[in-house]
Motif scaffolding. Sequence first.
Motif, PDB file in Angstrom:
ATOM      1  N   ARG A 112      -9.523 -12.071   5.413  1.00  0.00           N
ATOM      2  CA  ARG A 112      -8.447 -11.852   4.461  1.00  0.00           C
ATOM      3  C   ARG A 112      -9.042 -11.516   3.093  1.00  0.00           C
ATOM      4  NH1 ARG A 112      -3.252 -13.547   5.686  1.00  0.00           N
ATOM      5  NH2 ARG A 112      -2.986 -14.679   7.670  1.00  0.00           N
ATOM      6  N   ALA A 113      -8.241 -10.844   2.271  1.00  0.00           N
ATOM      7  CA  ALA A 113      -8.717 -10.437   0.954  1.00  0.00           C
ATOM      8  C   ALA A 113      -9.119 -11.626   0.099  1.00  0.00           C
ATOM      9  CB  ALA A 113      -7.635  -9.622   0.241  1.00  0.00           C
ATOM     10  N   VAL A 200       0.964  -5.868   6.007  1.00  0.00           N
ATOM     11  CA  VAL A 200       1.337  -4.504   5.649  1.00  0.00           C
ATOM     12  C   VAL A 200       0.250  -3.929   4.749  1.00  0.00           C
ATOM     13  CG1 VAL A 200       3.025  -3.007   4.542  1.00  0.00           C
ATOM     14  CG2 VAL A 200       3.790  -5.050   5.764  1.00  0.00           C
ATOM     15  N   GLN A 201      -0.261  -2.762   5.116  1.00  0.00           N
ATOM     16  CA  GLN A 201      -1.217  -2.035   4.285  1.00  0.00           C
ATOM     17  C   GLN A 201      -0.650  -0.660   3.966  1.00  0.00           C
ATOM     18  OE1 GLN A 201      -4.636  -3.022   7.141  1.00  0.00           O
ATOM     19  NE2 GLN A 201      -5.688  -2.870   5.180  1.00  0.00           N
ATOM     20  N   GLN A 206      -0.079   0.282  -2.687  1.00  0.00           N
ATOM     21  CA  GLN A 206       1.105  -0.040  -3.475  1.00  0.00           C
ATOM     22  C   GLN A 206       1.456  -1.495  -3.228  1.00  0.00           C
ATOM     23  OE1 GLN A 206       4.041   3.424  -2.627  1.00  0.00           O
ATOM     24  NE2 GLN A 206       2.118   3.902  -1.609  1.00  0.00           N
ATOM     25  N   PRO A 207       1.789  -2.237  -4.271  1.00  0.00           N
ATOM     26  CA  PRO A 207       2.154  -3.644  -4.072  1.00  0.00           C
ATOM     27  C   PRO A 207       3.486  -3.759  -3.353  1.00  0.00           C
ATOM     28  CG  PRO A 207       2.626  -2.986  -6.320  1.00  0.00           C
ATOM     29  CD  PRO A 207       1.915  -1.815  -5.671  1.00  0.00           C
ATOM     30  N   GLY A 208       3.740  -4.920  -2.800  1.00  0.00           N
ATOM     31  CA  GLY A 208       5.006  -5.145  -2.112  1.00  0.00           C
ATOM     32  C   GLY A 208       5.259  -6.622  -1.934  1.00  0.00           C
ATOM     33  N   ALA A 209       6.343  -6.947  -1.261  1.00  0.00           N
ATOM     34  CA  ALA A 209       6.685  -8.351  -1.004  1.00  0.00           C
ATOM     35  C   ALA A 209       7.666  -8.420   0.156  1.00  0.00           C
ATOM     36  CB  ALA A 209       7.289  -9.002  -2.247  1.00  0.00           C
ATOM     37  N   GLU A 421       2.534  -8.377  -3.957  1.00  0.00           N
ATOM     38  CA  GLU A 421       1.361  -8.649  -3.141  1.00  0.00           C
ATOM     39  C   GLU A 421       0.572  -7.367  -2.905  1.00  0.00           C
ATOM     40  OE1 GLU A 421       2.760 -10.390   0.458  1.00  0.00           O
ATOM     41  OE2 GLU A 421       4.000 -11.865  -0.555  1.00  0.00           O
ATOM     42  N   GLY A 422      -0.752  -7.494  -2.851  1.00  0.00           N
ATOM     43  CA  GLY A 422      -1.590  -6.368  -2.485  1.00  0.00           C
ATOM     44  C   GLY A 422      -1.879  -6.398  -1.000  1.00  0.00           C
TER      45      GLY A 422
END
Length: 425
Positions: A112-113, A200-201, A206-209, A421-422
């Motif tokens: 994980r990142a 999700v990548q 782009q960030p997301g949630a 989130e990234g």
Amino acid sequence: MGMFARAGAMVGALGLVASLALTGCGTEQKKNAQFVGGTAPATSAAPDASGTPAEPGTPAAPSGPPLTVSPADGGKNRPVSSEISAEVPGGGKVSSVTLTTANGSRVEGRLRADGSSWVPSKPLKYGTRYTATVTATGSDGVTSQGTSTFTTMAKPKSVISSGLYLFDDKTYGVAMPVVTEFHPGIPKKDRAAVQRRMFVQTDPPQPGAWHWVANGTQAYYRAPEYWKPGTTLTVRIALAGIPLSNGRYGNVDRTATAKIGQAFEMKVDNATKKMTVYEDGQVVRTLPVSLGKKKTPSSSGTMVVMEKKESTVFDTRDDPDPANRYVTEIDFAQRLTWGGEYIHAAPWSEHVQGRQNVSHGCVNVSMANARWLFGKTKVGDPITIKGTERTLAPGNGWTAWSLTWSEFVKGSAVPVPEAGEGSPF
């Protein structure tokens, strides 16, 4: 066309069943998505305990105290969703993980990142013994290693059904959310753990949630703004074997890689009874419409095209109000809600389009305009309707865009950074 009445459930442990059933319309669509993701973590040359550089591609020889690895050594009946982690003292970080089966076959995966754990790229196999070797480097440069051998559980009998409304090699509109569905819904106490297994990548990044619908039957993932045209979405809903508090387990992993196409957007104003159509932000056409009459108003809010059918039949004979019961052949139907709201051709109302609302909640357009729109739109294209007597209900369709970003992130089961989130990896 009718009132809210969801048809179809997501069922099946062997393959994805994505059912977009027309309310009272006797037709439905089923698709399958398959994807294999993940890569093995890279290793790099590092000095051994004597300070001599190791051969390229070989892990550093451990010189610090043994690491405590999870799953614990000797563990039995571990979920096939297990991730590999280790307690690294002194602010150190895991540098490599190797996971092998009893016959020496290596399992691919990646960290994980945030470095918190290593995630296998596919679910582990049921009833199988694995050995994990974790190497970490402390802040002082000291390398440590730990090993654990554990066995996964037998295949469970009680599982949830799940779905992913995204399919390999498809092109979607800029408002296409990543939509997951669960039956029964995920209990609140389990949503954070489940959400951490929904990856999700995006490319470009782009960030997301994520946002959970109140009953836990659906979760949506979106960015603060619409996706950039040309974006690639790579999704893995890695729920196979994840244990839930209700005694059930996740059934399978759902995976897909898809593209986002050209920006295409529709905006409808009840005050003018006009639809303004945009391509790449530029107005390309204005169309007269007829919306829902006062007894059956159209929903105000931002929706997305969920499904397209060049011809179908609307059958509302099960509507509790006799005045709303009918069977009608429909051309160029584009679903917007589970409750039965569509954009579609309505030649019978062309004489009042642009002046009067006469529909049962749908966006009526002429046959010529419906054909033109149908040839332009993609699943995932946004449509915003304003000024009607009813507000779009959460969960009545893919309602990810009916909320502002600040409202949307409140539906996440884990804290969301201000920017979103990234990438998890």
